[in-house]
Motif scaffolding. Structure first.
Motif, PDB file in Angstrom:
ATOM      1  N   UNK A   1     -22.401 -16.389   4.763  1.00 21.76           N
ATOM      2  CA  UNK A   1     -23.143 -17.496   5.366  1.00 21.76           C
ATOM      3  C   UNK A   1     -22.230 -18.706   5.598  1.00 21.76           C
ATOM      4  N   UNK A   2     -21.274 -18.895   4.687  1.00 18.38           N
ATOM      5  CA  UNK A   2     -20.390 -20.059   4.768  1.00 18.38           C
ATOM      6  C   UNK A   2     -19.271 -19.859   5.793  1.00 18.38           C
TER       7      UNK A   2
ATOM      8  N   UNK B   1     -23.190 -15.280  -0.286  1.00 16.46           N
ATOM      9  CA  UNK B   1     -22.882 -16.672   0.044  1.00 16.46           C
ATOM     10  C   UNK B   1     -21.736 -16.789   1.056  1.00 16.46           C
TER      11      UNK B   1
ATOM     12  N   UNK C   1     -21.460 -27.537   0.824  1.00 15.55           N
ATOM     13  CA  UNK C   1     -21.996 -26.201   0.606  1.00 15.55           C
ATOM     14  C   UNK C   1     -22.517 -26.078  -0.816  1.00 15.55           C
TER      15      UNK C   1
ATOM     16  N   UNK D   1     -18.881 -17.082   8.332  1.00 10.20           N
ATOM     17  CA  UNK D   1     -19.272 -15.820   8.983  1.00 10.20           C
ATOM     18  C   UNK D   1     -18.177 -15.221   9.858  1.00 10.20           C
TER      19      UNK D   1
ATOM     20  N   UNK E   1     -13.469 -28.340   0.614  1.00 11.64           N
ATOM     21  CA  UNK E   1     -12.674 -27.132   0.726  1.00 11.64           C
ATOM     22  C   UNK E   1     -11.269 -27.625   0.482  1.00 11.64           C
TER      23      UNK E   1
ATOM     24  N   UNK F   1     -23.985 -24.499  10.927  1.00  9.12           N
ATOM     25  CA  UNK F   1     -23.804 -23.043  11.040  1.00  9.12           C
ATOM     26  C   UNK F   1     -22.784 -22.496  10.046  1.00  9.12           C
ATOM     27  N   UNK F   2     -22.200 -23.352   9.210  1.00  5.35           N
ATOM     28  CA  UNK F   2     -21.386 -22.877   8.095  1.00  5.35           C
ATOM     29  C   UNK F   2     -22.082 -23.174   6.767  1.00  5.35           C
ATOM     30  N   UNK F   3     -23.405 -23.334   6.846  1.00  7.35           N
ATOM     31  CA  UNK F   3     -24.241 -23.583   5.671  1.00  7.35           C
ATOM     32  C   UNK F   3     -23.859 -24.856   4.919  1.00  7.35           C
ATOM     33  N   UNK F   4     -23.336 -25.837   5.653  1.00  9.15           N
ATOM     34  CA  UNK F   4     -23.071 -27.148   5.065  1.00  9.15           C
ATOM     35  C   UNK F   4     -24.302 -28.026   5.215  1.00  9.15           C
TER      36      UNK F   4
END
Lengths: 551, 551
Positions: free
Chosen positions: A19-20, A16, B364, A22, B340, B426-429
């Motif tokens: 991906x969050x 995880x 996320x 990188x 966060x 691109x930060x899996x949000x």
């Protein structure tokens, strides 16, 4: 089936973070400075390592020994070995050769990944490790000319070079083994604890709670606690899962270097045993303001009780919150935390005294675990903060037995008998007393060496204090204090004793105070009281009251 | 067996808080003020309720309906029913009678616990609920003269009076059912999701992480989100586990009363849908400084997308951090969080713009869950923040199917097809677009009603905005905006359209702006776009461009 039966596998958690976050960095100290790679790099390299290990014959359930300092390749080894269904066998680099020999053979590890600078420690074992087929050597700057007589040696980078990412982690039972850690046993042979995917998964979830250490994706985590010591307290998994920036000291663990690294990398959370933080304090006090530690918000300390004077110093001098944890190899290892969130942050905290009272305790059990204290007949004792008993613990990340070494005497029903002794207060906070063997038994009463040490540490000029028992013909045992002074400080025996008499009864005072240069440490960085007692015996030490007038 | 096989049962988690914080209070709003009891009281009363339920014939696996506002007795019902192995069947008090009738009979509930003031809503069902043997009535001030023709009526206090604490929770399989929640389906009959001990246990662990909502034992939790709505977002379990102070509004949910309760009880964390926080803002703006909300640190909002202008207002006016979550009945319900940790706290945050950008996202996935977006052929779409697709989710607290109502069309392999639409950056949000049915399809292109609403809400004077599709012979559909103004505010249609044209292309602008007194809400407090469209149809509404000149 109402809800999904997703197995609790570490591979599902730890990918995880990459991906969050990188581009967030994994930083490893080197002789010249640091090596840096991103979380994405780390993921790719872990996948390549898994391919290489499989190609080298490592399959599900096989043990892979890891003999390394904290660094990026060690982290990749955690990731690859665990997720591919093999078993990460942590080897403590500070163990004596005969113990290493024993545990590698007991675990039947097939392959060892080792740091090149540590090869000399393994060399004496060559020819005595029949299960080991291959050694993969991680080479840092200055160790390019490594050599070993262990079988099948290969450079780590050459080992993973032929492979690309995209390893498909196999489906596993959630109770499949994941890692094997041996306790540095004080009696008998080291005993192995085999962690499972489910147990470490739950442990990782619990340790990321606000009231544990408040770990967040925005933290920069400094892992001083060795990754060869009980899973590095679970931080490798948690930091990968959240995608934290990670900083690791590798073999450069001098207090001066640790402080510089924390300042340079703007570390927010650091983990290690109390002796580390005592040494770091000494460095900071020697040159106040020389290093910018303004980013540092929390220190997680455990392994032995945190002296209140140490917590107070970090709070007052650096605005740093200290968090005490308690646990052991058998508990994965985190079991209790002293932390309750103290408002928005240390600087604006409204209740420093309340904070300092809490951090002196081992704290409350993580959700999921149960902690109890019992008397010698295993009858539960009241949670009144007064009565002291043997600490028992149970729950989904507590071991049920030892690896190929049943020890029924270590369990009472489904409770683990921890060997630690403590009190539980009326808010279910655990307060550690000594380990049974570190209590001083005098005239039928117990004297707590930890209480004496904490009190002596609060005296200005004292850097470290260690209290051990010495045999006495009348009283059975009497306490002796060994004291390390701050650089340039001067103290007399009487000053220490007078300070102790402010709090302790006459019969509880040490019979002697010895000023020493240093206290020997165990392989996990705790004060090694066994070694202290052995040193005293070897030097022919006698208690003052028992000394004969010279003939 | 290496590690203990402790089953993941809720009873092992939720009794923890009462031991840690026995004197901390559970506060329930009443007509005259508040009712208060301690965590210890709550534990004892939950045990007594379990005894009474067992005596009334409730056994492992039996469904118990609960038809109540948020209050201490509702919390006791959660505790007793779940831990004794029965199934807590949440009944939404805002459901129409025919849906209530259907779900009680579908669930075959044996007993119902209801608030006395809600009895009139159940009365029409008398004689149509053959499975129900008994109704237990929780009586608040002013409702002492309740009556019902449902079978076996008994006052809640009389029901538990004969019993004392010390119920031994039975050993259960960790996959045993725990609760049953029906979705307020937009098409067809309501569908039940049956939660299990293991799924709620893992959900509770995950939601207590720092990066979820930073929930701590030191929080005072204000639960506005109804406990009859998807487990109250899991807060009842989490607050019991940690031992938080809990504040509940019961039936007193006017924004004025909510604000007063938050101020009086020094609430630190509040939960509810965005419309609640829009109404609370209106109250605060009407009398700035009238209520001391300085303790309030975080608001968790979900159920529908959080308008950025709302998050900005709470941040700037009250120093409150808003946390967006996304989930649904099928996901227990929490799946993603926007949070966060932003340094030590909102007041000292260094990056408010970064914070505001994050809170506009659904966020996320919690560790353990996986979220994906796919095209119409279920091919995964890139995580580039641009492409919009159907949102899929899977993991250990996602449902595998519906209760006695298989819906294979709702799943793709082991993925739940959520019916929501979004992008992943691109930060899996995850960034929510509309639910598929709320997108406006115009000339072969999609217009996001949520984007339009959020933009209109940022215009001074706008309290609420709702954009719905209206049929159009040429373009298929065209958007229409309904706007509720702040008290005393005045705006013209052209001002709204001009504001929209600052950001949207001409073809994306609403065809019409209607100023209305209020927007109808669903039973879970979200804007009810189905009702809005029905109202427009019923009133004979026609798009401006399609209106005939009057004859």
């Amino acid at each position: 089936m109402a809800m999904q039966r997703t197995p609790l596998l570490m591979a599902r958690l730890i990918e995880r973070g990459a991906a969050l976050s990188p581009d967030t960095e994994v930083v490893t100290a080197t002789a010249a400075g640091t090596r840096r790679q991103t979380n994405r790099d780390t993921l790719q390299r872990a996948h390549r390592l898994a391919h290489a290990l499989r190609d080298a014959g490592i399959g599900v359930g096989d043990r892979v020994g890891v003999f390394m300092w904290n660094g990026s390749r060690h982290l990749e080894a955690y990731w690859a070995i665990a997720c591919m269904g093999a078993v990460l066998h942590n080897l403590n680099v500070r163990l004596p050769g005969h113990d290493l020999d024993y545990i590698i053979n007991h675990a039947q590890s097939k392959l060892i990944i080792a740091d090149a600078d540590l090869l000399p420690l393994l060399e004496p074992l060559a020819g005595r490790l029949p299960s080991v087929e291959k050694i993969v050597v991680a080479v840092e700057e200055g160790y390019e000319d490594w050599s070993t007589s262990l079988p099948g040696p290969v450079d780590y980078e050459d080992f993973i070079a032929p492979w690309s990412e995209g390893f498909t982690w196999p489906p596993l039972d959630e109770n499949a083994p994941l890692a094997l850690c041996y306790t540095s046993g004080t009696t008998g042979r080291p005993k192995g604890v085999e962690y499972e995917h489910r147990s470490q998964y739950l442990h990782t979830m619990a340790m990321c709670m606000t009231d544990a250490m408040g770990l967040s994706a925005t933290d920069t985590v400094f892992r001083v606690v060795p990754m060869f010591h009980v899973m590095g307290w679970g931080l490798p998994w948690a930091a990968l899962m959240l995608g934290c920036k990670q900083v690791m000291p590798h073999r450069f663990t001098s207090p001066e270097r640790l402080v510089r690294l924390m300042a340079d990398e703007a570390v927010t959370l650091a983990t290690g045993v109390p002796t580390i933080w005592q040494n770091v304090r000494t460095v900071c006090m020697a040159r106040p303001g020389a290093h910018d530690l303004s980013s540092l918000a929390r220190i997680v300390s455990g392994g032995s009780a945190v002296p209140p004077s140490l917590a107070r110093w970090y709070w007052e001098a650096l605005g740093v919150e200290m968090i005490q944890e308690w646990g052991m190899t058998e508990t994965s290892p985190l079991a209790t935390f002293s932390r309750r969130r103290w408002g928005p942050g240390p600087a604006s905290a409204t209740a420093p005294d309340e904070y300092l009272a809490e951090v002196a305790k081992a704290g409350q059990a993580l959700p999921g675990l149960e902690v109890e204290i019992v008397d010698e007949e295993f009858a539960p004792l009241p949670h009144d903060g007064q009565q002291t008993g043997e600490i028992l613990v149970r729950g989904p990340w507590v071991c049920a037995d030892y690896y190929r070494d049943p020890q029924p005497g270590k369990f009472h029903g489904d409770w683990l008998i921890t060997g630690d002794v403590g009190r539980i207060d009326n808010r279910d906070c655990l307060v550690l007393a000594d380990r049974s063997k570190d209590l001083v038994r005098s005239g039928g009463e117990w004297i707590s060496s930890v209480d004496l040490e904490n009190h002596i540490l609060a005296l200005a000029g004292v850097a470290q204090a260690c209290v051990v028992a010495q045999s006495h013909p009348t009283w059975d045992e009497r306490p002796v204090a060994l004291v390390v002074l701050d650089r340039g400080a001067e103290l007399a025996v009487d000053q220490v004793l007078e300070h102790c008499s402010n709090r302790f009864a006459k019969w509880q005072l040490p019979d002697d105070v010895l000023f020493v240069e240093s206290i020997p440490l165990t392989s996990t960085g705790k004060m090694d009281k066994k070694a202290v007692r052995a040193d005293l015996a070897e030097s022919g030490y006698t208690l003052p009251g028992l000394r004969q007038a010279s003939p």
